[in-house]
Design a protein around this motif. Structure first.
Motif, PDB file in Angstrom:
ATOM      1  N   TYR A 110     -13.895 -12.347  -2.483  1.00 32.64           N
ATOM      2  CA  TYR A 110     -13.907 -11.254  -3.460  1.00 32.64           C
ATOM      3  C   TYR A 110     -13.645  -9.909  -2.779  1.00 32.64           C
ATOM      4  O   TYR A 110     -12.784  -9.129  -3.218  1.00 32.64           O
ATOM      5  CB  TYR A 110     -15.258 -11.224  -4.174  1.00 32.64           C
ATOM      6  CG  TYR A 110     -15.478 -10.003  -5.037  1.00 32.64           C
ATOM      7  CD1 TYR A 110     -16.264  -8.944  -4.588  1.00 32.64           C
ATOM      8  CD2 TYR A 110     -14.910  -9.899  -6.295  1.00 32.64           C
ATOM      9  CE1 TYR A 110     -16.482  -7.823  -5.371  1.00 32.64           C
ATOM     10  CE2 TYR A 110     -15.110  -8.781  -7.094  1.00 32.64           C
ATOM     11  CZ  TYR A 110     -15.898  -7.747  -6.621  1.00 32.64           C
ATOM     12  OH  TYR A 110     -16.101  -6.628  -7.392  1.00 32.64           O
TER      13      TYR A 110
ATOM     14  N   ARG B 124     -19.781  -9.951 -12.982  1.00 35.16           N
ATOM     15  CA  ARG B 124     -19.554  -9.188 -11.755  1.00 35.16           C
ATOM     16  C   ARG B 124     -20.529  -9.572 -10.645  1.00 35.16           C
ATOM     17  O   ARG B 124     -20.369  -9.116  -9.511  1.00 35.16           O
ATOM     18  CB  ARG B 124     -19.651  -7.691 -12.041  1.00 35.16           C
ATOM     19  CG  ARG B 124     -21.046  -7.205 -12.334  1.00 35.16           C
ATOM     20  CD  ARG B 124     -21.055  -5.711 -12.600  1.00 35.16           C
ATOM     21  NE  ARG B 124     -20.358  -5.383 -13.833  1.00 35.16           N
ATOM     22  CZ  ARG B 124     -20.059  -4.147 -14.199  1.00 35.16           C
ATOM     23  NH1 ARG B 124     -20.360  -3.139 -13.420  1.00 35.16           N
ATOM     24  NH2 ARG B 124     -19.456  -3.920 -15.350  1.00 35.16           N
TER      25      ARG B 124
ATOM     26  N   CYS C 115     -25.370  -4.846 -15.422  1.00 35.89           N
ATOM     27  CA  CYS C 115     -25.070  -6.070 -16.171  1.00 35.89           C
ATOM     28  C   CYS C 115     -26.072  -6.281 -17.300  1.00 35.89           C
ATOM     29  O   CYS C 115     -25.703  -6.716 -18.394  1.00 35.89           O
ATOM     30  CB  CYS C 115     -25.081  -7.277 -15.233  1.00 35.89           C
ATOM     31  SG  CYS C 115     -23.692  -7.316 -14.073  1.00 35.89           S
TER      32      CYS C 115
END
Length: 679
Positions: free
Chosen positions: A537, A351, A392
């Motif tokens: 994105y 991500r 993450c």
């Protein structure tokens, strides 16, 4: 493919009467006789009869709707990009000839059309649905140059009575296929059509030449992608590592590998049931788009070994990292922490959007620290994405199955922060919730506690939190019995905590407890090369969120975004992209959508490590004139929906001059994007 004899290549208009009689006998079940009917026509009629094509059909099926046509054009964007400048010239030499040039996809559906725009020609094409979105395959329209060329895979010319369907027998057409220069598969058809009075043998030579030019442009596009792919992966390939590295193109086929790849592949083959001695020929992944996995991933390749290689928001290839499991692979001198090769497989950090060196180094360090349970301090300016890195790290660590609990220490008063952090019992203070409340420390038991802006924690609260870290126990407010907790701490700050310690605003013992190790997340101005990826994105994500089209970001506007200093970092970038998407006219994101500070009336441009800018200087008069000329062309293209004839008239220049300027300002590819959105 069977090559036709010269006598079969061209129709003979003088035989139209005989051919019409043969067609009528054919429909009555009789076979054609004599040499008036070419073999390719006889064969095509038989295919149409077998496919139950209606010989009385007078036009192609209804064209696709606007949304379906837009999706189809997007799917074949590369073919349109290569074809648009070539077909644009058809507007010049087919003008007033009564003919049009047609581009279709590999199934015979028309993507675009150029040529004579007179009222009579336009009316004739509309009558038979020779329009974008119409299906002209043999199964849809019977024998015709487009559909028959697709079936035979070679140039054909179909004239008048040779057509299978009655309503199309007034037409004459010449077509040939366009092939992928990489693997020779058919990508589409180029066709020239007009009413039968426009018949000309040279039309077949015209479409063959045009197809060749389009294929040459496709070959150049493919080579450009490969050069960019190898350029971006060369540093990885040159890195000293025991792992095997393989660069795969957009189709998932290998084009480059490091010296260890063959040996690692051979070793992997021994681990795969029923396989021995894997080679590069066994590596074929299929097409992959964006961050998605390839279409045909072999069972011996793990998804985490793959990393997409992006350019301007588009996937141009894949980097496959094959881990070397042999003992020799762990000798000293291998790849060092922070090298881009380590970060090629982002794993739980997928991500984190970006491929610049600064980004990949931060990801590599965070991923390495995620495996341990020591406290980590995230360092970075406001808005750089410290919370994303923290999540993450949690998902990539041993506590990933536990809770992830986040708390911003700067968002509460001292009293509220104490309650949020430690919780309280029933009746602990006036206004306390009945039954008490569990605190964030206790809620994070077995998982990860992320404390954002830890530098904002009040000084008198810090020793209580330090005791929690040292003893693994927490006391709720109003409670004398400790509760055992075990969690992984990730803290974040945009302050210089060492300076805060020196000035007495942060306890030294707590500093050394929370900053066992640290990860520096670079500000956006230090990873300008990631802006195209981030733009793509956020435009995709925000378009889905708001239910609008993704839109097209103009190159000049992208350059302005890359030249801006971004004091608010990713958070500011996301907000600006949302504003641009929702206010852009015709879904074209140009300079008029940018806020004043990005247009040069705010923060100064900052040098980018990945794309260095020249030293700041006053723009020359010539540069200002070129910028004004480019802006005028862009505005005209948007205003006229990509109609180059109208653009040239509006600008008061010849179309040939306009095409030269499009090439000079690198605007060729935008014309089709504008047309696709308008249509």
């Amino acid at each position: 493919m069977q090559v036709m004899q010269p006598s079969q290549l061209f129709p003979r208009p003088e035989n139209d009467g005989h051919i019409m009689a043969s067609w009528e006998r054919f429909l009555n079940g009789e076979r054609a006789h004599g040499n008036a009917l070419r073999r390719l026509i006889d064969d095509s009629w038989q295919r149409c009869l077998d496919a139950s094509v209606d010989p009385s059909r007078y036009q192609a099926p209804e064209p696709l709707g606007e949304n379906s046509l837009y999706s189809l054009r997007t799917e074949h964007h590369e073919l349109l990009t290569a074809s648009t400048p070539v077909m644009a010239e058809a507007r010049e030499f087919l003008s007033e000839t009564g003919t049009v040039m047609v581009l279709t996809d590999h199934q015979g559906t028309i993507l675009s059309l150029e040529g004579d725009s007179s009222t009579s020609t336009r009316g004739a094409t509309e009558n038979v649905h020779l329009l974008p979105g119409s299906d002209w395959s043999e199964n849809a329209c019977g024998t015709n140059a487009i559909g028959t060329a697709l079936t035979l895979g070679q140039p054909v010319q179909i004239h008048s009575a040779e057509h299978f369907c009655a309503g199309i027998k007034r037409w004459t057409c010449s077509a040939t296929v366009i092939r992928d220069p990489y693997d020779n598969r058919i990508l589409g058809v180029i066709d020239v059509s007009g009413l039968n009075g426009t018949y000309n043998r040279h039309s077949l030579a015209l479409v063959v030449t045009t197809a060749g030019r389009i294929e040459n442009r496709l070959a150049r596009i493919e080579m450009d992608y490969r050069y960019r792919l190898l350029e971006q992966c060369m540093r990885n390939l040159a890195t000293s590592t025991a792992d095997g590295l393989i660069v795969l193109d957009r189709r998932g086929l290998p084009i480059k590998a490091n010296e260890r790849a063959s040996a690692v592949l051979a070793g992997l083959g021994e681990d795969v049931a029923g396989r021995r001695g894997l080679t590069l020929n066994d590596v074929s992944l299929g097409v992959a788009r964006g961050d998605a996995l390839p279409d045909h991933l072999p069972d011996w390749i793990r998804p985490e070994w793959l990393a997409p290689v992006m350019h301007n928001g588009q996937r141009i290839g894949t980097l496959l990292t094959l881990p070397n499991r042999s003992p020799a692979s762990f000798v000293a001198g291998g790849m060092q922490e922070g090298e881009t090769g380590l970060a090629s497989d982002k794993g739980a950090f997928a991500r984190v959007i970006g491929q610049s060196r600064n980004t990949l180094e931060a990801v590599a360090r965070a991923r390495q620290l995620a495996r341990s349970n020591v406290p980590v301090l995230m360092l970075g300016e406001t808005g750089v994405g410290k919370d994303v890195f923290a999540r993450c790290m949690h998902e990539g660590g041993s506590a990933k199955d536990g809770p992830f609990v986040a708390l911003n220490c700067g968002g509460f008063s001292r009293e509220l922060l104490t309650s949020e952090l430690f919780g309280y019992t029933d009746g602990a203070f006036t206004g306390a919730r009945r039954g008490g409340m569990i605190g964030k420390v206790e809620a994070a038991d077995g998982g990860t506690l992320f404390l954002d802006e830890i530098g904002e924690m009040p000084l008198d609260l810090q020793p209580h939190f330090l005791r929690v870290l040292e003893e693994g126990e927490v006391y709720r407010l109003g409670e004398n019995k400790p509760r055992k907790v075990k969690f992984r701490l990730i803290a974040a700050t945009n302050r210089d905590l060492r300076k805060e310690v020196e000035e007495g605003r942060f306890r030294m013992d707590l500093f050394y407890r929370v900053a066992v190790t640290s990860v520096h997340i670079p500000p956006l101005r230090e990873r300008i090369g990631d802006i195209p990826l981030l733009a793509d994105y956020y435009l995709e994500r925000l378009a889905q969120q708001h239910g609008v089209r993704k839109g097209v970001l103009l190159p000049g506007t992208l350059e302005a975004l890359q030249a801006y200093a971004w004091p608010g970092n990713i958070r500011e970038f996301r907000n600006i992209m949302e504003s641009m998407l929702l206010t852009a006219p015709d879904h074209i994101l140009g300079d008029e959508c940018l806020p004043p500070e990005i247009l040069g009336r705010g923060a100064a441009p900052v040098e980018s490590p990945s794309r260095p800018f020249a030293q700041p200087q006053v723009a020359s008069e010539g540069n200002r004139l070129e910028d004004a000329e480019r802006d005028a062309i862009l505005k005209a293209i948007r205003n006229h929906g990509g109609n180059m004839a109208a653009v040239a008239r509006a600008l008061g220049i010849a179309k040939s001059t306009l095409y030269l300027k499009l090439k000079r300002f690198d605007l060729d590819s935008l014309v089709d994007s504008v047309r696709s959105i308008r249509n």
